[in-house]
Design a protein around this motif. Structure first.
Motif, short mmCIF file in Angstrom:
data_model
loop_
_atom_site.label_atom_id
_atom_site.label_comp_id
_atom_site.label_asym_id
_atom_site.label_seq_id
_atom_site.Cartn_x
_atom_site.Cartn_y
_atom_site.Cartn_z
N HIS A 78 0.80 -1.61 0.29
CA HIS A 78 -0.43 -0.01 0.00
C HIS A 78 1.10 1.36 0.06
N SER A 79 1.46 1.28 0.39
CA SER A 79 3.19 2.44 0.75
C SER A 79 3.44 2.76 -0.69
N ARG A 80 2.91 2.68 -2.12
CA ARG A 80 3.04 2.92 -3.08
C ARG A 80 3.55 4.18 -3.64
N SER A 81 1.91 4.65 -3.18
CA SER A 81 2.20 6.11 -4.00
C SER A 81 2.14 6.77 -2.73
N ALA A 82 1.93 6.50 -1.41
CA ALA A 82 2.35 7.66 -0.18
C ALA A 82 2.40 6.73 1.25
N PRO A 83 3.16 6.89 2.22
CA PRO A 83 3.15 6.57 3.58
C PRO A 83 2.25 5.58 4.03
N VAL A 84 1.86 4.65 4.56
CA VAL A 84 0.97 3.93 5.18
C VAL A 84 0.67 4.13 6.76
N ALA A 85 -0.30 4.65 6.70
CA ALA A 85 -0.62 5.52 7.81
C ALA A 85 -1.33 4.81 9.35
N ALA A 86 -0.54 4.64 9.99
CA ALA A 86 -0.50 3.33 11.50
C ALA A 86 -2.32 3.34 11.79
N LYS A 87 -2.85 3.98 11.27
CA LYS A 87 -4.89 3.54 11.39
C LYS A 87 -5.44 3.42 10.51
N ALA A 88 -5.03 3.33 8.77
CA ALA A 88 -4.63 2.33 8.30
C ALA A 88 -4.68 0.94 8.91
N LEU A 89 -3.94 0.68 8.56
CA LEU A 89 -2.80 -0.30 8.98
C LEU A 89 -3.75 -0.88 9.25
N ALA A 90 -3.99 -0.60 10.52
CA ALA A 90 -5.02 -1.06 12.36
C ALA A 90 -5.87 -1.55 12.46
N ALA A 91 -6.84 -0.41 10.80
CA ALA A 91 -8.53 -0.64 10.44
C ALA A 91 -8.01 -1.76 9.27
N ARG A 92 -7.58 -2.21 8.83
CA ARG A 92 -7.46 -2.92 7.81
C ARG A 92 -7.38 -4.69 8.30
N HIS A 93 -6.68 -4.71 9.54
CA HIS A 93 -6.15 -6.09 9.99
C HIS A 93 -6.39 -6.02 11.41
N LYS A 94 -8.34 -5.06 11.28
CA LYS A 94 -9.37 -4.94 12.54
C LYS A 94 -8.69 -5.42 13.85
N LEU A 95 -7.52 -4.18 14.50
CA LEU A 95 -7.23 -4.05 15.98
C LEU A 95 -7.55 -2.14 16.22
N PRO A 96 -7.11 -2.27 17.23
CA PRO A 96 -6.78 -0.64 17.92
C PRO A 96 -5.22 -0.12 17.30
N PRO A 97 -5.25 1.25 16.92
CA PRO A 97 -3.98 0.84 16.24
C PRO A 97 -3.20 1.42 17.27
N ARG A 98 -3.11 1.34 18.64
CA ARG A 98 -2.09 1.31 19.70
C ARG A 98 -1.54 0.32 19.77
N HIS A 99 -2.52 -0.99 19.45
CA HIS A 99 -1.62 -2.25 19.73
C HIS A 99 -0.39 -2.56 18.78
N LEU A 100 -0.06 -1.99 17.41
CA LEU A 100 0.72 -2.02 16.36
C LEU A 100 1.68 -1.30 16.80
N GLU A 101 1.84 0.04 16.94
CA GLU A 101 2.66 1.04 16.96
C GLU A 101 3.66 0.19 17.77
N THR A 102 3.76 -1.09 19.22
CA THR A 102 4.94 -0.68 19.32
C THR A 102 5.76 -1.79 18.35
N LEU A 103 4.37 -2.40 17.40
CA LEU A 103 5.92 -3.14 16.46
C LEU A 103 6.16 -2.21 16.01
N LEU A 104 5.53 -1.60 15.29
CA LEU A 104 5.60 -0.94 14.03
C LEU A 104 6.98 -0.21 14.68
N GLN A 105 6.92 0.29 15.81
CA GLN A 105 8.09 1.16 16.31
C GLN A 105 9.31 0.47 15.70
#
Length: 150
Positions: free
Chosen positions: A21-48
């Protein structure tokens, strides 16, 4: 049977999702979390953690998010899994007393099998995963799923 932890599977999914998904622009953590049906804060530590490992690159600002830090063909699934495992809060060596059976037989055998498993994952790149996702029309199915708001 899945031998990987939930965190490892989510890490692989996050990196492949960003690659797709990042070919044209960076992927927001919120969009990523929504696609995987997770709360955004759940992914933040992993992404960092993935940023720290130089698998992802964080882009700041109003249109910020995450993109790959390297080419898709230069990131392996094994590397992603090792990074996710290193982020675990549980210390696998902190299990208390060991028996001779565990110390001399079970642990070395399981460790050898785990190394073999990770070596197999090292043979799979994010590029391979993206090609499989494209062949499975994952992006097309996302567009028609109707999970969006106007």
């Amino acid at each position: 049977m899945n031998l990987l932890s939930r965190r490892s599977v989510l890490a692989i999914a996050a990196v492949v999702d960003v690659a797709l998904h990042s070919r044209s622009a960076p992927v927001a953590a919120k969009a990523l979390a929504a696609r995987h049906k997770l709360p955004p804060r759940h992914l933040e530590t992993l992404l960092q953690g993935l940023v720290h490992a130089k698998i992802l690159k964080g882009v700041r600002g109003p249109r910020g998010g995450y993109e790959l830090a390297r080419e898709r063909r230069r990131i392996t699934v094994g590397e992603i899994v090792r990074t996710a495992m290193s982020l675990s809060t549980a210390d696998p060596d902190d299990l208390g007393a060991n028996s001779l059976l565990l110390e001399r037989v079970i642990d070395p055998t399981v460790k050898k099998a785990g190394e073999s498993f990770l070596a197999n994952l090292d043979a799979i790149t994010v590029e391979n995963m993206c090609e499989t996702a494209e062949q499975a029309h994952v992006l097309d199915d996302e567009k028609t799923s109707g999970d969006f708001a106007i």
